[in-house]
Design an enzyme around this catalytic site. Structure first.
Site, PDB file in Angstrom:
ATOM      1  N   GLN A 172       0.822  -1.222   0.000  1.00  0.00           N
ATOM      2  CA  GLN A 172       0.000   0.000   0.000  1.00  0.00           C
ATOM      3  C   GLN A 172       0.851   1.266   0.000  1.00  0.00           C
ATOM      4  O   GLN A 172       0.383   2.330  -0.415  1.00  0.00           O
ATOM      5  CB  GLN A 172      -0.939   0.023   1.220  1.00  0.00           C
ATOM      6  CG  GLN A 172      -2.034  -1.028   1.173  1.00  0.00           C
ATOM      7  CD  GLN A 172      -3.044  -0.805   0.056  1.00  0.00           C
ATOM      8  OE1 GLN A 172      -3.112   0.248  -0.583  1.00  0.00           O
ATOM      9  NE2 GLN A 172      -3.850  -1.818  -0.203  1.00  0.00           N
ATOM     10  N   CYS A 317     -10.605  -7.889   1.411  1.00  0.00           N
ATOM     11  CA  CYS A 317     -10.598  -9.336   1.612  1.00  0.00           C
ATOM     12  C   CYS A 317     -11.529  -9.713   2.768  1.00  0.00           C
ATOM     13  O   CYS A 317     -12.124 -10.764   2.762  1.00  0.00           O
ATOM     14  CB  CYS A 317      -9.194  -9.817   1.920  1.00  0.00           C
ATOM     15  SG  CYS A 317      -7.985  -9.085   0.839  1.00  0.00           S
TER      16      CYS A 317
HETATM   17  C1  LIG Z   1      -1.148  -4.514   2.510  1.00  0.00           C
HETATM   18  C2  LIG Z   1      -1.466  -5.527   1.471  1.00  0.00           C
HETATM   19  N1  LIG Z   1      -0.646  -6.576   1.295  1.00  0.00           N
HETATM   20  C3  LIG Z   1      -0.877  -7.518   0.368  1.00  0.00           C
HETATM   21  C4  LIG Z   1      -1.980  -7.450  -0.446  1.00  0.00           C
HETATM   22  C5  LIG Z   1      -2.213  -8.529  -1.463  1.00  0.00           C
HETATM   23  O1  LIG Z   1      -1.870  -8.096  -2.752  1.00  0.00           O
HETATM   24  P1  LIG Z   1      -2.467  -8.830  -4.049  1.00  0.00           P
HETATM   25  O2  LIG Z   1      -3.889  -8.381  -4.182  1.00  0.00           O
HETATM   26  O3  LIG Z   1      -1.595  -8.356  -5.172  1.00  0.00           O
HETATM   27  O4  LIG Z   1      -2.326 -10.294  -3.810  1.00  0.00           O
HETATM   28  C6  LIG Z   1      -2.882  -6.383  -0.296  1.00  0.00           C
HETATM   29  C7  LIG Z   1      -4.114  -6.309  -1.113  1.00  0.00           C
HETATM   30  O5  LIG Z   1      -5.118  -5.767  -0.718  1.00  0.00           O
HETATM   31  C8  LIG Z   1      -2.610  -5.388   0.683  1.00  0.00           C
HETATM   32  O6  LIG Z   1      -3.431  -4.353   0.870  1.00  0.00           O
END
Ligand SMILES: Cc1ncc(COP(=O)(O)O)c(C=O)c1O
Length: 369
Positions: A172, A317
């Site tokens: 982020q 998520c």
């Molecule tokens: C802080 C953080 N790390 C990891 C991820 C995961 O990334 P990706 O969607 O590319 O798998 C996200 C996605 O929302 C995130 O906000």
């Protein structure tokens, strides 16, 4: 639609799409093929690696392309030695906290590093962590829900002095604030393309060769043997372009977003009963999370959606799960207030007019009639 959920994902930048299209339509060769059609794609991937490396100040050989931030975090956690211990901050993304939980089930000692009421990892928690002596510590650079930025550089110095491997999830942070791998002093850092106006399904692990990670996928030896599988060339090339643009436009984007965020926060604070989480803490220039006592965040989200406004009721998520956010719980926010949480994450396309429309509507939803 008024899109206010850029921490969930960003629209693809036109210039990124333009860069990708030839690699979907014309240059479809396998980058491992030795003939010209393959070599050309290999060379474009090499350039993308340089662009991503430049964004965070590392050598191209330190970049391993993955299918996204989730895979990059899972890959980083393979640096844990069997039977050793792991410590993660209490506000990590599920792509860290879930594998950590799994490691715990497999017998690994997993500790949580506590945060204060603003979501900041405390010095006491770091001192305590050092006393336990884990093999690996994971502290995210900026939180996806609150936008709170951790002092990773200072913690890393103390942790690495004790031989502890440090991972930071910069998914982020990157593209919104300056991020430099060497300045942070970490061993590993993770990135994701679709949070910086690049395509989905692409990310990277940044690492140093002294950190012993193990492949999650075995096969044809791509990505220096750390991530086998034919490269997703169009996505990697798009990620590279998005990284180049993020580096070029960072200051201008951040300044504009911060102004817009302040404008939004002033209007939010005029609505009775609103609490902005970690309001006076250093946060990403685009992120505001707030709660309204007595309201249901998901109901509010649905009502806003009916009017064409896209927001999040926590992390993308976790939304739909009906459970209050673990991040807010770790900050000591009551479950009632946490259940009312709405996250606004602005992007480079948002305008003051959109903010006015959103806050005017919110006001009518919060105070019926
Ligand atoms: C802080 C953080 N790390 C990891 C991820 C995961 O990334 P990706 O969607 O590319 O798998 C996200 C996605 O929302 C995130 O906000």
């Amino acid at each position: 639609m008024i899109y206010l959920d850029h921490n969930a994902t960003t629209p693809i930048d036109e210039r990124v799409l333009e860069t990708m299209l030839p690699f979907l339509q014309v240059f479809y060769g396998n980058p491992s093929s030795l003939y010209r059609h393959g070599r050309l794609v290999r060379s474009a991937i090499d350039s993308a690696r340089e662009q991503v490396a430049a964004l965070v100040g590392v050598q191209p050989t330190q970049v391993i392309f993955t299918s996204g931030g989730t895979e990059a975090n899972n890959l980083a956690l393979t640096a844990i030695k069997w039977g050793s211990s792991l410590a993660i901050s209490a506000v990590e993304h599920p792509s860290i906290s879930e594998p950590a939980e799994n490691w715990a089930k497999l017998g690994c000692d997993v500790k949580l590093i506590g945060v204060d009421h603003n979501g900041l990892v405390t010095q006491d928690a770091i001192t305590d962590t050092i006393r336990h002596g884990p093999t690996l510590v994971s502290i995210m650079l900026a939180n996806n829900e609150t936008g709170v930025i951790q002092d990773v550089a200072s913690f890393t110095q103390q942790l690495r002095a004790k031989g502890i491997v440090v991972l930071t999830d910069a998914v982020q942070a990157v593209g919104k604030i300056p991020v430099n791998y060497n300045h942070l002093g970490v061993n590993m850092m993770t990135l994701s393309s679709h949070k910086i106006y690049g395509p989905k399904g692409c990310g990277a692990l940044i690492f140093d060769k002294a950190t012993h990670i193990k492949p999650l996928l075995w096969g044809g030896g791509q990505e220096q043997g750390y991530r086998a599988g034919t490269e997703n060339a169009p996505a990697i090339i798009g990620f590279g372009k998005a990284a180049e643009l993020a580096a070029l436009e960072l200051a201008q984007r951040a300044e504009r977003l911060l102004k817009l965020r302040k404008f939004l926060e002033d209007r939010l604070m005029a609505i009775p009963g609103i609490t902005i989480f970690a309001k006076d803490t250093e946060r990403l220039p685009n992120t505001v999370q707030f709660g309204i006592e007595g309201m249901d965040g998901e109901m509010l989200l649905m009502k806003l959606d009916q009017k064409g406004i896209a927001v999040s009721s926590g992390s993308a998520c976790a939304s739909g799960g009906g459970k209050p956010s673990p991040v807010l719980a770790a900050m000591g926010v009551s479950s009632g207030l946490a259940k009312s949480a709405i996250r606004i994450s602005l992007g480079k396309g948002n305008t003051e007019t959109e903010i006015i429309e959103f806050t005017d509507l919110l006001q009518t939803l919060v105070i019926p009639g």
